[in-house]
Design a protein around this motif. Sequence first.
Motif, PDB file in Angstrom:
ATOM      1  N   LEU A 171      -5.739  -1.386   1.653  1.00 34.54           N
ATOM      2  CA  LEU A 171      -5.854  -0.614   3.376  1.00 34.54           C
ATOM      3  C   LEU A 171      -6.259  -2.178   3.989  1.00 34.54           C
ATOM      4  CD1 LEU A 171      -8.024   1.993   2.181  1.00 34.54           C
ATOM      5  CD2 LEU A 171      -5.989   2.001   2.138  1.00 34.54           C
ATOM      6  N   ARG A 224     -10.621   9.346   2.234  1.00 37.59           N
ATOM      7  CA  ARG A 224     -10.525   9.688   1.620  1.00 37.59           C
ATOM      8  C   ARG A 224      -9.481   8.586   0.931  1.00 37.59           C
ATOM      9  NH1 ARG A 224      -7.975  14.085   4.237  1.00 37.59           N
ATOM     10  NH2 ARG A 224      -5.999  12.030   4.583  1.00 37.59           N
ATOM     11  N   GLN A 225      -8.961   7.344   1.399  1.00 34.55           N
ATOM     12  CA  GLN A 225      -8.307   7.215   0.212  1.00 34.55           C
ATOM     13  C   GLN A 225      -9.161   5.686  -0.476  1.00 34.55           C
ATOM     14  OE1 GLN A 225      -5.830   5.069   4.060  1.00 34.55           O
ATOM     15  NE2 GLN A 225      -4.623   6.991   3.926  1.00 34.55           N
ATOM     16  N   SER A 226     -10.399   5.474   0.423  1.00 37.36           N
ATOM     17  CA  SER A 226     -11.236   4.430   0.182  1.00 37.36           C
ATOM     18  C   SER A 226     -12.090   5.194  -1.503  1.00 37.36           C
ATOM     19  CB  SER A 226     -12.035   3.782   0.390  1.00 37.36           C
ATOM     20  OG  SER A 226     -11.831   3.356   1.923  1.00 37.36           O
ATOM     21  N   ASP A 266       0.044   5.581  -0.310  1.00 32.04           N
ATOM     22  CA  ASP A 266      -0.902   6.767   0.098  1.00 32.04           C
ATOM     23  C   ASP A 266      -1.278   6.858  -1.499  1.00 32.04           C
ATOM     24  OD1 ASP A 266      -2.159   7.865   2.436  1.00 32.04           O
ATOM     25  OD2 ASP A 266      -1.081  10.153   1.057  1.00 32.04           O
ATOM     26  N   PRO A 267      -2.181   7.564  -1.434  1.00 31.68           N
ATOM     27  CA  PRO A 267      -3.180   7.900  -2.817  1.00 31.68           C
ATOM     28  C   PRO A 267      -1.975   9.058  -3.605  1.00 31.68           C
ATOM     29  CG  PRO A 267      -4.557   6.898  -1.359  1.00 31.68           C
ATOM     30  CD  PRO A 267      -3.357   7.289  -0.746  1.00 31.68           C
ATOM     31  N   TYR A 321       1.016  -0.822   0.003  1.00 31.19           N
ATOM     32  CA  TYR A 321       0.275  -0.140  -0.010  1.00 31.19           C
ATOM     33  C   TYR A 321       0.993   1.050  -0.240  1.00 31.19           C
ATOM     34  CZ  TYR A 321      -2.293   3.824   1.679  1.00 31.19           C
ATOM     35  OH  TYR A 321      -2.927   5.425   2.171  1.00 31.19           O
ATOM     36  N   THR A 349     -10.323   8.016  -3.210  1.00 33.52           N
ATOM     37  CA  THR A 349      -9.764   8.389  -4.343  1.00 33.52           C
ATOM     38  C   THR A 349      -8.851   7.084  -4.866  1.00 33.52           C
ATOM     39  OG1 THR A 349      -7.688   8.722  -2.438  1.00 33.52           O
ATOM     40  CG2 THR A 349      -8.972  10.436  -3.285  1.00 33.52           C
ATOM     41  N   LEU A 350      -8.940   6.171  -4.361  1.00 35.24           N
ATOM     42  CA  LEU A 350      -8.266   5.104  -4.648  1.00 35.24           C
ATOM     43  C   LEU A 350      -8.902   4.013  -6.035  1.00 35.24           C
ATOM     44  CD1 LEU A 350      -6.723   2.724  -1.518  1.00 35.24           C
ATOM     45  CD2 LEU A 350      -5.586   4.044  -3.319  1.00 35.24           C
TER      46      LEU A 350
END
Lengths: 180, 272
Positions: free
Chosen positions: A154, A134-136, A103-104, A101, A138-139
């Motif tokens: 994640l 945010r990560q969910s 970071d986006p 993983y 944007t990914l």
Amino acid sequence: MEADELMVLVAGGDQRAFEQLYGLVSGPVFGLVRRVVRDPAQSEEVAQEVLLETWRSAGRFDPSRGSALSWILTLAHRRAVDRVRSARAAVDREQREASRYHDPAFDQVAEEVEAGLERQLVRRCLDRLTALQRQSVTLAYYDGYTYREVADRLSLPLGTVKTRMRDGLTRLRDCLGGAA
Amino acid sequence: MSVLGLFRREDLHSLAAPYALDALEPDERRRFEKHLTGCDRCAAEVRALAEDAVRLAWSQAAEPPAHLRSRVLAAVQRTPQESSRAPGREYAPQLPPHVWGTQSPPGRSRAPRARRPLFVPFATATAAAALVVASLFAVQAGRAQDELNAERDRAREIAHVLAAPDARASTGKDAQGRSIGVVASAAEGQAVVTLSGYGKLPTGQVHQLWLMRPDAQPRSLGLFDPDTPLVATGLDKVATSLAVTVEPDGGSPQPTTQPVVQLTLKSVGFGE
């Protein structure tokens, strides 16, 4: 003239109206596709397909069901995601490396292009989400991962990712304002 | 309905967000789309979520290469269009149903105008535009929702100015390093003006913006709220500069003090 009106003319075969529509939507379409697909040559290809498909199927657009711009951008996103997934599948077949993983990359992209007002606003609102929301979002949206892949990256249960995506989008809506 | 059936239905509902983000596997996507055709509530929810997702798209707008335009337009010339809506077909099979949809999004009728802000020409994203944006967001934290809404309305007006094809930006600094920024469109007769570094005035005083024209009295363009850009409309082409004075609360019909800062409008297309 607004995109919705132009679409009606385009549906009637008006090429000049399409030229105008191109002026309105090509930037958002190309930018979105490039964000998802990354590769410049492929991005151009996909953007071209999307714009051409807009011309071909303009007759199906029904203004009472949403704006022409969402219609076109939804199409663009779908096509971009399809492209990036088939490219990834091809790579994966060759090398099934365990991708760790990271970071986006919305930071790096935000710096890449000049600041527009909308960009600033969205950036600001993304900053207000929790890191997982945010990560969910944007990914999935910017990087084209399925929610299963997002959960994997994640290390979260599937249910949690689905909830984070929904909460993230809803919070984004509250921050951006419904009628923007 | 069996417990299992109920569970699976709930399970399908929870796919609305991943679906709106195009984050389902192909078979899941198909299952969910099938479900959508019979579930109005889900269709409405997907639409709302998809509109949110589209906002994420807007923020990525980027200038496409020039040759894309000629390629697309050439292809259009030789590409026949589909005949419009085939009767009895709810939506194109390859396209997401919320695009073709079965019903309007709930309470989200959008004024077409509201979309304009998003077409901000990149050429205008200059220092002054950045200043406008910075001052817009500098003070958002901790504000009440109605204030934020007002701010958003203003953001829209501002973006409208920025979106004008002839929009240009300019900044001026005074001796103390305080600055005034303007993004203006002569064609639209509009300008967005920001002050920075002037701080809060004592109670009872206000910064007032003036339009200076040759052979005419200064015309008031409005009063500044602290930390907030001012949108000025109805600017005539002959205007030569902007000036800011400190005036008693409520403003004055004509300036009563010397300008604290002045900025020529020549570089933004006025004064011809």
